[in-house]
Scaffold this motif. Structure first.
Motif, PDB file in Angstrom:
ATOM      1  N   GLU A 140       8.340  -2.235  -3.793  1.00  0.00           N
ATOM      2  CA  GLU A 140       7.163  -0.908  -3.413  1.00  0.00           C
ATOM      3  C   GLU A 140       6.650  -1.226  -2.190  1.00  0.00           C
ATOM      4  O   GLU A 140       6.264  -0.246  -1.549  1.00  0.00           O
ATOM      5  N   ASP A 141       6.287  -2.264  -1.767  1.00  0.00           N
ATOM      6  CA  ASP A 141       5.781  -2.900  -0.310  1.00  0.00           C
ATOM      7  C   ASP A 141       6.752  -2.199   0.805  1.00  0.00           C
ATOM      8  O   ASP A 141       6.242  -1.773   1.861  1.00  0.00           O
ATOM      9  N   THR A 142       7.941  -2.299   0.699  1.00  0.00           N
ATOM     10  CA  THR A 142       9.028  -1.797   1.656  1.00  0.00           C
ATOM     11  C   THR A 142       8.813  -0.216   1.780  1.00  0.00           C
ATOM     12  O   THR A 142       8.731   0.295   2.887  1.00  0.00           O
ATOM     13  N   GLY A 143       8.542   0.423   0.633  1.00  0.00           N
ATOM     14  CA  GLY A 143       8.044   1.834   0.685  1.00  0.00           C
ATOM     15  C   GLY A 143       6.883   2.182   1.428  1.00  0.00           C
ATOM     16  O   GLY A 143       7.134   3.119   2.301  1.00  0.00           O
ATOM     17  N   ARG A 144       6.037   1.321   1.091  1.00  0.00           N
ATOM     18  CA  ARG A 144       4.755   1.744   1.716  1.00  0.00           C
ATOM     19  C   ARG A 144       4.661   1.436   3.381  1.00  0.00           C
ATOM     20  O   ARG A 144       4.255   2.216   4.031  1.00  0.00           O
ATOM     21  N   LEU A 145       5.359   0.367   3.756  1.00  0.00           N
ATOM     22  CA  LEU A 145       5.632   0.029   5.108  1.00  0.00           C
ATOM     23  C   LEU A 145       6.504   0.972   5.767  1.00  0.00           C
ATOM     24  O   LEU A 145       5.941   1.569   6.823  1.00  0.00           O
TER      25      LEU A 145
END
Lengths: 131, 131
Positions: free
Chosen positions: B43-48
């Motif tokens: 999900e952090d990939t998405g946020r970034l």
DNA sequence: TATACATCCTGTAGTGGCTACAGAAACAAG
DNA sequence: CTTGTTTCTGTAGCCACTACAGGATGTATA
């Protein structure tokens, strides 16, 4: 002949920014009155207007300096001037095309998001899954 | 589950920038492994990706934070999100139109510099008297 | 196991282009 | 002469990063 305050009002550029431009070598070192205060002429209003607009368009101060050099050295050879202008033109066209993409994307986002809830809103999706 | 280095490679965002985003409150505080190192999920990939694209569109981090907050409260209206996008759109369109004027002037200038003198160039005028 | 090297940590400092303030000097009006 | 404005220099803060320094930890190879 005017003070830095008058120049600031006329140009819409903060006093501190005018002094900063001098420090940064974008404006020439101002002539000083006997009391040490900076004295400006009408040509400085023009220079500041130029700098302001160039900055608004995303030019860095280095590029602004280069453009101003063109104006202040009209004896510069045509070749050098033309090369400088061409480089700026390429930069402008690159910025232009990228901005066009961004505009279309933003338009799409705004259209896709009309009075719904965030659940239905496509802005966030659009930003996450862009490529 | 991945390290900050892996996340950096996947997202194309520098390690230092990822840590900066956490410090700035744009990314949530990362979970830590027993050895103290940051651990990330998919999900952090998405946020970034979201942050990166928003930044590319000219959104400031404050606006990005606002958009991310909207994402976390999907029961809220989409109005705020679309207002942010509309503001961006207006700024981009203003830049576009002025860049177009500048591009035309630079083109003219390059043409004029082929056979004339720099003193004939009007790009400075174009930037000075632009509004 | 010892060594080498990569990766990560925190913290601090630098960047560009301003912007804001502090403290001092000079000026202008009443 | 006092009050208030303007200007001066110098320094520090802002944003959004970027680049170290110096230390701890992890992994691969001899």
């Amino acid at each position: 002949m005017m003070s830095i305050g008058a120049l600031s009002k006329q140009s819409g550029v903060h006093i501190e920014t005018i002094r900063y431009y001098e420090r940064a070598g974008v404006l020439p070192k101002a002539r000083r009155a006997p009391n040490g205060r900076r004295v400006y002429g009408q040509e400085d209003t023009g220079r500041l207007a130029f700098i302001r607009h160039a900055r608004e368009l995303g030019f860095e101060l280095v590029a602004v300096r280069a453009l101003l050099a063109l104006q202040e050295k009209p004896e510069l050879s045509c070749k050098a001037a033309s090369e400088l202008a061409s480089a700026q033109l390429a930069a402008v066209e690159s910025r232009l095309s990228r901005l066009t993409v961004l505009r279309d994307e933003l338009k799409r986002m705004v259209r896709a998001c009309k009075n719904g809830r965030v659940v239905d809103c496509r802005v966030i999706d659009a930003l996450t899954n862009m490529r």
